[in-house]
Write an enzyme that holds these catalytic residues in place. Structure first.
Site, PDB file in Angstrom:
ATOM      1  N   SER A  29       7.300  -8.786   4.076  1.00  0.00           N
ATOM      2  CA  SER A  29       7.219 -10.024   4.867  1.00  0.00           C
ATOM      3  C   SER A  29       8.303 -11.043   4.529  1.00  0.00           C
ATOM      4  O   SER A  29       8.841 -11.679   5.451  1.00  0.00           O
ATOM      5  CB  SER A  29       5.817 -10.641   4.718  1.00  0.00           C
ATOM      6  N   LYS A  78      -8.038 -10.443   3.350  1.00  0.00           N
ATOM      7  CA  LYS A  78      -8.142 -10.752   4.777  1.00  0.00           C
ATOM      8  C   LYS A  78      -9.527 -11.233   5.213  1.00  0.00           C
ATOM      9  O   LYS A  78      -9.643 -12.031   6.132  1.00  0.00           O
ATOM     10  CB  LYS A  78      -7.750  -9.536   5.616  1.00  0.00           C
ATOM     11  N   ASN A  99      -5.238 -12.864   9.061  1.00  0.00           N
ATOM     12  CA  ASN A  99      -3.974 -12.467   8.424  1.00  0.00           C
ATOM     13  C   ASN A  99      -2.946 -13.592   8.471  1.00  0.00           C
ATOM     14  O   ASN A  99      -1.848 -13.439   7.948  1.00  0.00           O
ATOM     15  CB  ASN A  99      -3.408 -11.180   9.043  1.00  0.00           C
ATOM     16  N   ARG A 164     -15.323   7.979   9.615  1.00  0.00           N
ATOM     17  CA  ARG A 164     -16.061   8.816   8.658  1.00  0.00           C
ATOM     18  C   ARG A 164     -17.519   8.360   8.618  1.00  0.00           C
ATOM     19  O   ARG A 164     -18.421   9.143   8.836  1.00  0.00           O
ATOM     20  CB  ARG A 164     -15.401   8.691   7.277  1.00  0.00           C
ATOM     21  N   TYR A 233       3.061   3.096   7.755  1.00  0.00           N
ATOM     22  CA  TYR A 233       4.488   3.345   8.005  1.00  0.00           C
ATOM     23  C   TYR A 233       5.138   3.938   6.767  1.00  0.00           C
ATOM     24  O   TYR A 233       4.627   3.834   5.656  1.00  0.00           O
ATOM     25  CB  TYR A 233       5.205   2.062   8.439  1.00  0.00           C
TER      26      TYR A 233
HETATM   27  P1  NDP Z   1      -9.896  -0.753   5.398  1.00  0.00           P
HETATM   28  O1  NDP Z   1     -10.081  -0.521   3.929  1.00  0.00           O
HETATM   29  O2  NDP Z   1     -10.512  -1.963   6.007  1.00  0.00           O
HETATM   30  O3  NDP Z   1     -10.481   0.509   6.213  1.00  0.00           O
HETATM   31  C1  NDP Z   1     -10.253   1.803   5.760  1.00  0.00           C
HETATM   32  C2  NDP Z   1     -10.577   2.816   6.865  1.00  0.00           C
HETATM   33  O4  NDP Z   1     -10.134   4.109   6.412  1.00  0.00           O
HETATM   34  C3  NDP Z   1     -12.053   2.940   7.182  1.00  0.00           C
HETATM   35  O5  NDP Z   1     -12.222   3.293   8.524  1.00  0.00           O
HETATM   36  C4  NDP Z   1     -12.477   4.096   6.258  1.00  0.00           C
HETATM   37  O6  NDP Z   1     -13.622   4.800   6.708  1.00  0.00           O
HETATM   38  C5  NDP Z   1     -11.267   4.994   6.402  1.00  0.00           C
HETATM   39  N1  NDP Z   1     -11.178   5.924   5.273  1.00  0.00           N
HETATM   40  C6  NDP Z   1     -10.891   5.615   3.988  1.00  0.00           C
HETATM   41  N2  NDP Z   1     -10.917   6.739   3.230  1.00  0.00           N
HETATM   42  C7  NDP Z   1     -11.226   7.757   4.060  1.00  0.00           C
HETATM   43  C8  NDP Z   1     -11.399   9.161   3.882  1.00  0.00           C
HETATM   44  N3  NDP Z   1     -11.266   9.745   2.667  1.00  0.00           N
HETATM   45  N4  NDP Z   1     -11.700   9.932   4.965  1.00  0.00           N
HETATM   46  C9  NDP Z   1     -11.834   9.353   6.185  1.00  0.00           C
HETATM   47  N5  NDP Z   1     -11.691   8.026   6.436  1.00  0.00           N
HETATM   48  C10 NDP Z   1     -11.385   7.244   5.372  1.00  0.00           C
HETATM   49  O7  NDP Z   1      -8.333  -0.688   5.632  1.00  0.00           O
HETATM   50  P2  NDP Z   1      -7.510  -1.446   6.797  1.00  0.00           P
HETATM   51  O8  NDP Z   1      -8.239  -1.210   8.061  1.00  0.00           O
HETATM   52  O9  NDP Z   1      -7.222  -2.830   6.386  1.00  0.00           O
HETATM   53  O10 NDP Z   1      -6.100  -0.663   6.798  1.00  0.00           O
HETATM   54  C11 NDP Z   1      -5.959   0.619   7.405  1.00  0.00           C
HETATM   55  C12 NDP Z   1      -4.480   0.966   7.481  1.00  0.00           C
HETATM   56  O11 NDP Z   1      -3.819   0.131   8.416  1.00  0.00           O
HETATM   57  C13 NDP Z   1      -3.726   0.814   6.162  1.00  0.00           C
HETATM   58  O12 NDP Z   1      -2.901   1.950   5.988  1.00  0.00           O
HETATM   59  C14 NDP Z   1      -2.889  -0.430   6.382  1.00  0.00           C
HETATM   60  O13 NDP Z   1      -1.677  -0.381   5.634  1.00  0.00           O
HETATM   61  C15 NDP Z   1      -2.597  -0.326   7.873  1.00  0.00           C
HETATM   62  N6  NDP Z   1      -2.233  -1.620   8.472  1.00  0.00           N
HETATM   63  C16 NDP Z   1      -0.998  -1.734   9.053  1.00  0.00           C
HETATM   64  C17 NDP Z   1      -0.605  -2.915   9.646  1.00  0.00           C
HETATM   65  C18 NDP Z   1       0.759  -3.010  10.262  1.00  0.00           C
HETATM   66  O14 NDP Z   1       1.192  -4.142  10.558  1.00  0.00           O
HETATM   67  N7  NDP Z   1       1.429  -1.916  10.540  1.00  0.00           N
HETATM   68  C19 NDP Z   1      -1.480  -4.101   9.672  1.00  0.00           C
HETATM   69  C20 NDP Z   1      -2.776  -3.873   9.064  1.00  0.00           C
HETATM   70  C21 NDP Z   1      -3.111  -2.673   8.479  1.00  0.00           C
HETATM   71  P3  NDP Z   1     -15.103   4.427   6.144  1.00  0.00           P
HETATM   72  O15 NDP Z   1     -15.528   3.215   6.928  1.00  0.00           O
HETATM   73  O16 NDP Z   1     -15.916   5.632   6.431  1.00  0.00           O
HETATM   74  O17 NDP Z   1     -14.935   4.125   4.668  1.00  0.00           O
END
Ligand code: NDP
Length: 293
Positions: A29, A78, A99, A164, A233
């Site tokens: 950022s 967040k 954010n 999941r 990414y």
């Molecule tokens: P969260 O921790 O809020 O959510 C994680 C998600 O991943 C949940 O749906 C969780 O499922 C799932 N998950 C985690 N482990 C597993 C597993 N072993 N098998 C299956 N599903 C799994 O993370 P965020 O939503 O904040 O972030 C998600 C991604 O988005 C990150 O990689 C982040 O870097 C990216 N991101 C990118 C942005 C950009 O500007 N490009 C902006 C914001 C985020 P469950 O509910 O079942 O645990």
């Protein structure tokens, strides 16, 4: 130093902005906002602030006392930072996460969420059509929550949220079912192992990419017409974009453009100037910045 000299020096001090997170050393950022500031001739500095969860309240309040005008917020703050705000925008309320913090002229703190707008702007930049198409989101965490509303506003024919833990996907569907902008969009929740058909657009929004992995899903979700998009990414794509390509996706993109676009939206909220994003996209893809963890 006399008062006149002091005042003139104060006039030239740049406005302060920054990003809070833990860890934060990897954040792109400062680079992105620095380039936006140069391009738009805005007099500001943008810093990284590493704030542990237990210190969030005290340290954000200290930054505000020091005159910081706005902050971006990333993992793990967040959701918890919502408690520090005096008001939330509608999209931040729906996302249940903030954010971007904006210090209002009267000193109150507004929480906003630019992730969804950033995602839609990037899909548009990449010419990924959503309107009238079937869209699948893999994941139902904070990032997924931020993009559901803006995606629905594009009026896909169908939006499936697969997670999941299916209860979390069902919760998202329940939140958005009554407020979706248009009737006629088939909105549903599924478990990850309940996907048996291909989709026009598949958006990966789990955090598994951070562990160099992808969720276990039936590759049938990828068809020859599928546009695959990963919120994560990396320098040479991501595990998900590579997987989607292996399974015959028409196109696959990572989320670096979303990062740039959500930043542009925050910059606009703070400065009232909308920066051009093409040059920063080019810079990030050339500089190896995308390689950083
Ligand atoms: P969260 O921790 O809020 O959510 C994680 C998600 O991943 C949940 O749906 C969780 O499922 C799932 N998950 C985690 N482990 C597993 C597993 N072993 N098998 C299956 N599903 C799994 O993370 P965020 O939503 O904040 O972030 C998600 C991604 O988005 C990150 O990689 C982040 O870097 C990216 N991101 C990118 C942005 C950009 O500007 N490009 C902006 C914001 C985020 P469950 O509910 O079942 O645990």
């Amino acid at each position: 130093m006399n008062i006149a000299m002091k005042e003139s020096r104060m006039e030239t001090l740049p406005d302060r902005y920054g990003v809070i997170g833990h860890p934060i050393s990897h954040s792109r950022s400062p680079l992105i906002h620095g380039e936006f500031a140069k391009a738009t001739r805005q007099h500001l500095i943008y810093e990284r602030f590493d704030i542990a969860p237990a210190a969030l309240v005290v340290q954000v309040q200290a930054l505000l006392r020091e005159g910081v005008r706005g902050l971006n917020v990333t993992v793990p703050h967040k959701e918890t930072v919502v408690a520090l705000t005096h008001e939330l925008t509608e999209r931040a309320k729906l996302a249940g996460a903030v954010n971007t913090l904006i210090v209002l002229p009267d000193g109150r703190l507004r929480g906003d969420n630019t992730d969804g707008a950033g995602c839609i702007a990037d899909l548009r930049y990449l010419a990924i059509e959503v309107t009238g198409r079937s869209v699948l989101i893999l994941g139902a965490g904070g990032a997924a929550r931020g993009i559901v509303g803006p995606l629905l506003a594009q009026q896909p024919a169908q939006l499936v949220i697969a997670n999941r833990g299916v209860a979390r996907a069902e919760e998202l569907v329940a939140t958005f079912r009554d407020i979706r902008p248009s009737a006629g969009i088939a909105l549903s929740a599924r478990p990850l192992d309940g996907l048996h058909e291909s989709f026009d657009v598949v958006i990966h929004a789990t955090s598994l990419g951070l562990q160099n992995a992808i969720p276990t899903v039936n590759p049938v979700i990828i068809g020859s017409q599928t546009d695959a998009y990963d919120l994560g990414y990396g320098d040479a794509g991501t595990p998900f974009t590579r997987w989607a390509q292996q399974h015959g996706a028409a196109r696959a993109f990572d989320g670096i453009g979303m990062l740039v676009e959500q930043a542009a939206e925050a910059f606009w909220l703070w400065r009232g100037v909308r920066p051009e994003t093409t040059e920063v996209r080019r810079l990030l893809s050339q500089s190896g910045e995308r390689n950083k963890p």
